[in-house]
Design an enzyme around this catalytic site. Structure first.
Site, PDB file in Angstrom:
ATOM      1  N   THR A  50      51.302  43.897  21.082  1.00 43.21           N
ATOM      2  CA  THR A  50      51.033  42.635  21.799  1.00 43.21           C
ATOM      3  C   THR A  50      50.482  41.585  20.663  1.00 43.21           C
ATOM      4  OG1 THR A  50      48.873  42.641  22.980  1.00 43.21           O
ATOM      5  CG2 THR A  50      50.851  43.708  24.113  1.00 43.21           C
ATOM      6  N   LYS A  54      43.314  42.740  21.691  1.00 40.09           N
ATOM      7  CA  LYS A  54      43.298  42.842  22.989  1.00 40.09           C
ATOM      8  C   LYS A  54      44.031  44.007  23.916  1.00 40.09           C
ATOM      9  CE  LYS A  54      40.895  38.812  23.599  1.00 40.09           C
ATOM     10  NZ  LYS A  54      39.520  38.757  24.212  1.00 40.09           N
ATOM     11  N   SER A  80      43.407  32.686  26.878  1.00 40.21           N
ATOM     12  CA  SER A  80      43.910  31.610  25.916  1.00 40.21           C
ATOM     13  C   SER A  80      45.293  31.992  25.335  1.00 40.21           C
ATOM     14  CB  SER A  80      42.883  31.357  24.780  1.00 40.21           C
ATOM     15  OG  SER A  80      42.659  32.704  23.970  1.00 40.21           O
ATOM     16  N   ASN A  82      46.069  35.673  23.899  1.00 38.93           N
ATOM     17  CA  ASN A  82      46.110  37.022  23.738  1.00 38.93           C
ATOM     18  C   ASN A  82      45.723  38.292  24.893  1.00 38.93           C
ATOM     19  OD1 ASN A  82      47.086  36.420  21.058  1.00 38.93           O
ATOM     20  ND2 ASN A  82      45.126  36.715  20.355  1.00 38.93           N
ATOM     21  N   TYR A 117      56.795  40.241  29.060  1.00 33.78           N
ATOM     22  CA  TYR A 117      56.236  41.549  29.470  1.00 33.78           C
ATOM     23  C   TYR A 117      56.327  41.483  31.071  1.00 33.78           C
ATOM     24  CZ  TYR A 117      54.420  42.176  24.631  1.00 33.78           C
ATOM     25  OH  TYR A 117      54.323  42.613  23.400  1.00 33.78           O
ATOM     26  N   ASP A 173      29.701  49.856   4.852  1.00 30.35           N
ATOM     27  CA  ASP A 173      28.084  49.274   5.089  1.00 30.35           C
ATOM     28  C   ASP A 173      27.942  48.235   6.254  1.00 30.35           C
ATOM     29  OD1 ASP A 173      27.408  50.857   2.799  1.00 30.35           O
ATOM     30  OD2 ASP A 173      28.335  49.407   1.397  1.00 30.35           O
ATOM     31  N   GLY A 182      32.606  38.240  23.745  1.00 29.83           N
ATOM     32  CA  GLY A 182      31.826  39.549  23.060  1.00 29.83           C
ATOM     33  C   GLY A 182      32.366  40.901  23.443  1.00 29.83           C
ATOM     34  N   GLY A 183      33.525  40.883  24.116  1.00 31.60           N
ATOM     35  CA  GLY A 183      33.880  42.276  24.364  1.00 31.60           C
ATOM     36  C   GLY A 183      34.247  43.193  23.230  1.00 31.60           C
ATOM     37  N   LYS A 277      50.101  38.538   2.180  1.00 32.11           N
ATOM     38  CA  LYS A 277      51.356  38.559   2.811  1.00 32.11           C
ATOM     39  C   LYS A 277      51.216  38.848   4.227  1.00 32.11           C
ATOM     40  CE  LYS A 277      52.444  37.653  -1.427  1.00 32.11           C
ATOM     41  NZ  LYS A 277      52.459  36.207  -1.893  1.00 32.11           N
ATOM     42  N   SER A 311      41.981  40.132  14.022  1.00 35.18           N
ATOM     43  CA  SER A 311      42.021  40.270  15.358  1.00 35.18           C
ATOM     44  C   SER A 311      43.279  40.039  15.973  1.00 35.18           C
ATOM     45  CB  SER A 311      40.826  39.469  16.094  1.00 35.18           C
ATOM     46  OG  SER A 311      41.059  38.168  15.794  1.00 35.18           O
TER      47      SER A 311
END
Length: 323
Positions: A50, A54, A80, A82, A117, A173, A182-183, A277, A311
Site C-alpha cells: 500500500t 501503515k 489522511s 495512508n 482495495y 546507534d 505516535g503508533g 532515485k 515512511s
C-alpha cells in the site's frame, strides 16, 4: 495486551503479518554520508504494501480483531490517506468490509487506492470532522473503529519495522522516526530498546507540534477537538500524540526532538528524488530533513550509524510541493 505492548507482542505481530507484508530494503547514499559526517541507513517503507508502513499495523489489528471476533462484518476508520489505504488492503485480506472517512482535500491518488482495495469512501469537510463522522458510522453499522495510531495492535504491528531494521543493520546507534499520533514511534521505541538497550530513538515532527516541550515537561498536549497543523506533510498534521502511545514515547524516546519546516521537507524530498532515485511523500521526507539539519550535526559524534524511516511513497505527482 491489556495495558501495554511488549517485545513479545511485537514478535508475535511479526509472525502474524510476515506472510503478507514486504521485508523492505535499506538504502545508503555516500553523498549524504559525506555531507552529514555519519553513515545514514534509510529503511524504505515507501516500498511496503500500500506504499507505507501503515500496512503493518493495520493488518495486525484487523487479523487480531478477526481472531477475537470471527463474525465481525467490517471496520471503519478516518485517515489522511495512508492508514485508510492500509486498512482497506488489510480488510480485503481478512475478508471484512471497510469504510474510510477522509477530507475532501485528500490527494486523489490516495482516494483512488482506497477504493481500489474495495473500501467505501466517505468524505467530510475538515480533519476535525473526521472522528465525528467515523463515530456515527461505527454506531450505525456496528463496525469497530480502528484508529491510525492509538491502538495496541497497531503499535505492535508498527514495531515490526525495528525488528526488521536491526536485523538488517545491527550496528545502528540511533533511529529517527516521524511522529503524528505516535503508533510507529512507540512501536519502534519498544522494539529497538528491547533488542539494543543503548540505541537512541528520536522523534521528528513538523514545526509547531511541540513534542520537545511535552517530553521535557512530561505533559501531553491535548485539545477537543484535536488541533491540526498547517504543513505539507499531510500524514503529520495531528497536533497531539495519542493517549496510549504517549506514555510509551515518554518512557522510551530521547527528550531532544527534530522539528522541521516545510522548506526543509521540500529540500529533503528533492534530494531523495534526485540522488537516491526514490519516490517519497512529504511526510516521508521529514526524516531526511532531520538528518540534514544542524541539530544532528551538533550531536554526539560517537553516534555514527543513523537509521531513518522513509515512511511512505504515496505522493500526488499532480501536486508536488515545489510546483
Amino acid at each position: 495486551m491489556a495495558n501495554a505492548v511488549t517485545i513479545q507482542d511485537i514478535n508475535m505481530a511479526y509472525e502474524t503479518i510476515s506472510h503478507y507484508v514486504h521485508t523492505t530494503p535499506v538504502f545508503t547514499n555516500l553523498t549524504l554520508d559525506h555531507l552529514v559526517g555519519r553513515k545514514v541507513f534509510f529503511k524504505a517503507e515507501n516500498f511496503q504494501k500500500t506504499g507505507s508502513f501503515k500496512a503493518r499495523g493495520a493488518l495486525n489489528a484487523v487479523l487480531a480483531l478477526k481472531s477475537k471476533n470471527p463474525y465481525v462484518k467490517g471496520v471503519v476508520t478516518h485517515s489522511s490517506g495512508n492508514h485508510g489505504e492500509a486498512l482497506a488492503w488489510a480488510s480485503k485480506i481478512a475478508q471484512v468490509e471497510c469504510i474510510v472517512v477522509v477530507t475532501k482535500d485528500t490527494p486523489k491518488t490516495k482516494c483512488q487506492a482506497i477504493k481500489g482495495y474495495g473500501a467505501e469512501l466517505v468524505f467530510c469537510q475538515s480533519p476535525s470532522d473526521r472522528k465525528k463522522t467515523c463515530d456515527h458510522i461505527s454506531n450505525e453499522k456496528n463496525f469497530p473503529y480502528v484508529p491510525t495510531a492509538d491502538h495496541y495492535d497497531i503499535i505492535a504491528g508498527q514495531g515490526t519495522i525495528a525488528v526488521e531494521f536491526l536485523k538488517q543493520v545491527p550496528e545502528l546507534d540511533a533511529i529517527l522516526v516521524p511522529v503524528s499520533g505516535g503508533g510507529m514511534a512507540s512501536g519502534i521505541a519498544i522494539a529497538a530498546k528491547a533488542i539494543k538497550p543503548n540505541i537512541k530513538v528520536f522523534l521528528i515532527e513538523p514545526e509547531g507540534k511541540m513534542c520537545e516541550l511535552c517530553l521535557q515537561t512530561g505533559t501531553r498536549l491535548w485539545s477537543d477537538p484535536p488541533k491540526f497543523l498547517h504543513t505539507i506533510a499531510d500524514g503529520l498534521r495531528l497536533q497531539p500524540i495519542g493517549k496510549l502511545t504517549w506514555p510509551i514515547i515518554l518512557d522510551f524516546v530521547e527528550k531532544e526532538v527534530f522539528s522541521v519546516t516545510d522548506e526543509d521537507i521540500i529540500k529533503a524530498m528533492k534530494f531523495v528524488f534526485e540522488r537516491l532515485k526514490l519516490v517519497i511523500e512529504p511526510t516521508s521526507a521529514i526524516g531526511v530533513a532531520a538528518v540534514m539539519s544542524e541539530r544532528l550535526a551538533a550531536m554526539d559524534t560517537k553516534m555514527k550509524n543513523i537509521g531513518v524511516i522513509l515512511s511512505g511513497g504515496n505522493v500526488d505527482t499532480d501536486h508536488l510541493p515545489w510546483c
